[in-house]
Design a protein around this motif. Structure first.
Motif, PDB file in Angstrom:
ATOM      1  N   TYR A  99       5.955   4.820   5.033  1.00  0.00           N
ATOM      2  CA  TYR A  99       6.562   4.653   3.791  1.00  0.00           C
ATOM      3  C   TYR A  99       6.953   3.094   3.288  1.00  0.00           C
ATOM      4  O   TYR A  99       6.422   1.480   2.727  1.00  0.00           O
ATOM      5  N   GLU A 100       6.760   2.215   5.142  1.00  0.00           N
ATOM      6  CA  GLU A 100       6.826   0.864   5.594  1.00  0.00           C
ATOM      7  C   GLU A 100       5.863   0.453   4.576  1.00  0.00           C
ATOM      8  O   GLU A 100       6.063  -1.149   4.625  1.00  0.00           O
ATOM      9  N   MET A 101       4.927   0.669   4.979  1.00  0.00           N
ATOM     10  CA  MET A 101       3.536   0.294   4.588  1.00  0.00           C
ATOM     11  C   MET A 101       2.807   0.756   3.501  1.00  0.00           C
ATOM     12  O   MET A 101       1.530   0.185   2.924  1.00  0.00           O
ATOM     13  N   ARG A 102       3.174   1.465   3.018  1.00  0.00           N
ATOM     14  CA  ARG A 102       2.916   2.200   1.605  1.00  0.00           C
ATOM     15  C   ARG A 102       3.158   0.779   0.302  1.00  0.00           C
ATOM     16  O   ARG A 102       3.573   0.344   0.096  1.00  0.00           O
ATOM     17  N   PRO A 103       1.612   0.447  -0.593  1.00  0.00           N
ATOM     18  CA  PRO A 103       1.086  -0.441  -1.434  1.00  0.00           C
ATOM     19  C   PRO A 103       1.827  -0.096  -2.247  1.00  0.00           C
ATOM     20  O   PRO A 103       2.033   0.929  -2.475  1.00  0.00           O
TER      21      PRO A 103
END
Length: 167
Positions: A99-103
């Motif tokens: 979720y942190e890296m999800r664009p």
């Protein structure tokens, strides 16, 4: 009809996610659904990039009858969030990192693979630092139950696919 794409993700792409990928590919093949589904796996961290899966993972797969699987570890990319329909994490930390890296504006659904485990065991624990293979066998069985359940649920949404299932 375009294939649905699934990405299995764990910390290093050495144990859990390659086993889950192999299980998914094996189940899809056995169900005659190779024209409809595709699976890969990746890591959150770089530790094992370029390496084959952990030997105990490969031994577990062979013991369970999956003998034609090969894999080279890779790290997840931003492009994967656009390329895959589902991205499955093996534990809550992986989900958090995904979720942190999800664009924004991506198509991927991010879920715990174990969410689909009919036994109710939602976390597939990392067996890397275990002594012996028991943790790998447990992770394999969790992945197998979860993948079977996931496919059964999603095939109900695709009447054309469910018509060809023979198990």
């Amino acid at each position: 009809m375009q294939k649905k794409r699934v990405l299995m993700v764990c910390l290093g792409n050495s144990c859990r996610s390659p086993m889950a990928e192999a299980v998914f590919q094996d189940q899809v093949r056995k169900m005659g659904l190779s024209d409809f589904w595709e699976a890969e796996s990746a890591a959150i961290l770089k530790y094992h990039v370029g390496n084959a899966p952990e030997p105990r993972a490969m031994t577990t797969l062979r013991k369970e009858g999956i003998t034609n699987y090969s894999h080279v570890a890779r790290q997840i990319t931003i492009n994967d969030f656009y390329k895959f329909d589902w991205i499955f994490g093996m534990d809550e930390y992986i989900i958090h990192k995904l979720y942190e890296m999800r664009p924004e504006n991506n198509q991927a659904t991010i879920e715990l693979l174990g969410k689909y485990d009919p036994a109710g065991i939602v976390v597939i624990r990392d067996p890397l630092f275990d002594v012996g293979s028991a943790g790998f066998e447990k992770a394999f069985q969790q992945a197998l139950r979860s993948v079977r359940s996931f496919l059964a649920i999603n095939m109900k949404r695709e009447p054309m696919i469910s018509d060809i299932i023979r198990e």
